[in-house]
Design a protein around this motif. Structure first.
Motif, PDB file in Angstrom:
ATOM      1  N   MET A  27     -21.317  -7.928  -8.981  1.00 13.69           N
ATOM      2  CA  MET A  27     -21.429  -9.132  -9.770  1.00 13.69           C
ATOM      3  C   MET A  27     -22.859  -9.296 -10.307  1.00 13.69           C
ATOM      4  O   MET A  27     -23.024  -9.893 -11.355  1.00 13.69           O
ATOM      5  N   ALA A  28     -23.819  -8.751  -9.586  1.00 12.85           N
ATOM      6  CA  ALA A  28     -25.200  -8.872 -10.036  1.00 12.85           C
ATOM      7  C   ALA A  28     -25.421  -8.161 -11.364  1.00 12.85           C
ATOM      8  O   ALA A  28     -26.251  -8.576 -12.166  1.00 12.85           O
ATOM      9  N   MET A  29     -24.661  -7.102 -11.601  1.00 13.37           N
ATOM     10  CA  MET A  29     -24.815  -6.359 -12.846  1.00 13.37           C
ATOM     11  C   MET A  29     -23.977  -6.955 -13.980  1.00 13.37           C
ATOM     12  O   MET A  29     -24.111  -6.549 -15.129  1.00 13.37           O
ATOM     13  N   ASN A  30     -23.105  -7.905 -13.656  1.00 11.43           N
ATOM     14  CA  ASN A  30     -22.227  -8.516 -14.652  1.00 11.43           C
ATOM     15  C   ASN A  30     -22.230 -10.031 -14.499  1.00 11.43           C
ATOM     16  O   ASN A  30     -21.225 -10.627 -14.094  1.00 11.43           O
ATOM     17  N   PRO A  31     -23.345 -10.690 -14.820  1.00 13.33           N
ATOM     18  CA  PRO A  31     -23.419 -12.140 -14.619  1.00 13.33           C
ATOM     19  C   PRO A  31     -22.389 -12.916 -15.440  1.00 13.33           C
ATOM     20  O   PRO A  31     -21.940 -13.983 -15.018  1.00 13.33           O
TER      21      PRO A  31
ATOM     22  N   VAL B  84     -19.278 -11.998 -15.988  1.00 15.18           N
ATOM     23  CA  VAL B  84     -18.039 -11.940 -15.208  1.00 15.18           C
ATOM     24  C   VAL B  84     -18.106 -12.956 -14.068  1.00 15.18           C
ATOM     25  O   VAL B  84     -17.156 -13.690 -13.807  1.00 15.18           O
ATOM     26  N   GLN B  85     -19.240 -13.018 -13.396  1.00 17.08           N
ATOM     27  CA  GLN B  85     -19.410 -13.971 -12.301  1.00 17.08           C
ATOM     28  C   GLN B  85     -19.311 -15.407 -12.813  1.00 17.08           C
ATOM     29  O   GLN B  85     -18.669 -16.250 -12.181  1.00 17.08           O
ATOM     30  N   ARG B  86     -19.924 -15.685 -13.951  1.00 23.21           N
ATOM     31  CA  ARG B  86     -19.878 -17.035 -14.512  1.00 23.21           C
ATOM     32  C   ARG B  86     -18.440 -17.426 -14.843  1.00 23.21           C
ATOM     33  O   ARG B  86     -17.980 -18.519 -14.494  1.00 23.21           O
TER      34      ARG B  86
ATOM     35  N   ILE C 219     -10.305  -9.246 -11.105  1.00 25.34           N
ATOM     36  CA  ILE C 219     -11.547  -8.745 -10.509  1.00 25.34           C
ATOM     37  C   ILE C 219     -11.241  -8.075  -9.179  1.00 25.34           C
ATOM     38  O   ILE C 219     -11.718  -6.975  -8.890  1.00 25.34           O
ATOM     39  N   TYR C 220     -10.429  -8.730  -8.368  1.00 25.07           N
ATOM     40  CA  TYR C 220     -10.042  -8.199  -7.063  1.00 25.07           C
ATOM     41  C   TYR C 220      -9.383  -6.828  -7.209  1.00 25.07           C
ATOM     42  O   TYR C 220      -9.737  -5.874  -6.523  1.00 25.07           O
TER      43      TYR C 220
END
Length: 78
Positions: free
Chosen positions: A1-5, A7-9, A39-40
């Protein structure tokens, strides 16, 4: 998730919209969280927790890279 903020948002927005911030998600929420489900599934596809190979059995005595493998030895190729 750190590389795809992004997606996280978007995932956090879906959780906030469907569940809010007063409780944790439960199994009944799964059908209403399609982005989280995607995502899962993508995480499991990318890095499965178990090998997906099929165990094999040698049909005759063999030597592989200096190791003796007797007939009937179970082999697991990931």
């Amino acid at each position: 998730m750190a590389m795809n903020p992004e997606v996280q948002r978007r995932a956090q927005e879906e959780i906030d919209h469907v569940i809010g911030n007063t409780r944790l998600p439960d199994h009944g929420d799964r059908s209403r969280l399609p982005y989280i489900e995607a995502i899962y599934r993508e995480v499991l596809r990318h890095d499965p927790p178990l090998g997906i190979g099929i165990p094999h059995s040698s049909t005759e005595d063999d030597t592989f890279e200096g190791y003796f493998l007797p007939k009937g030895w179970s082999l697991f190729w990931p």
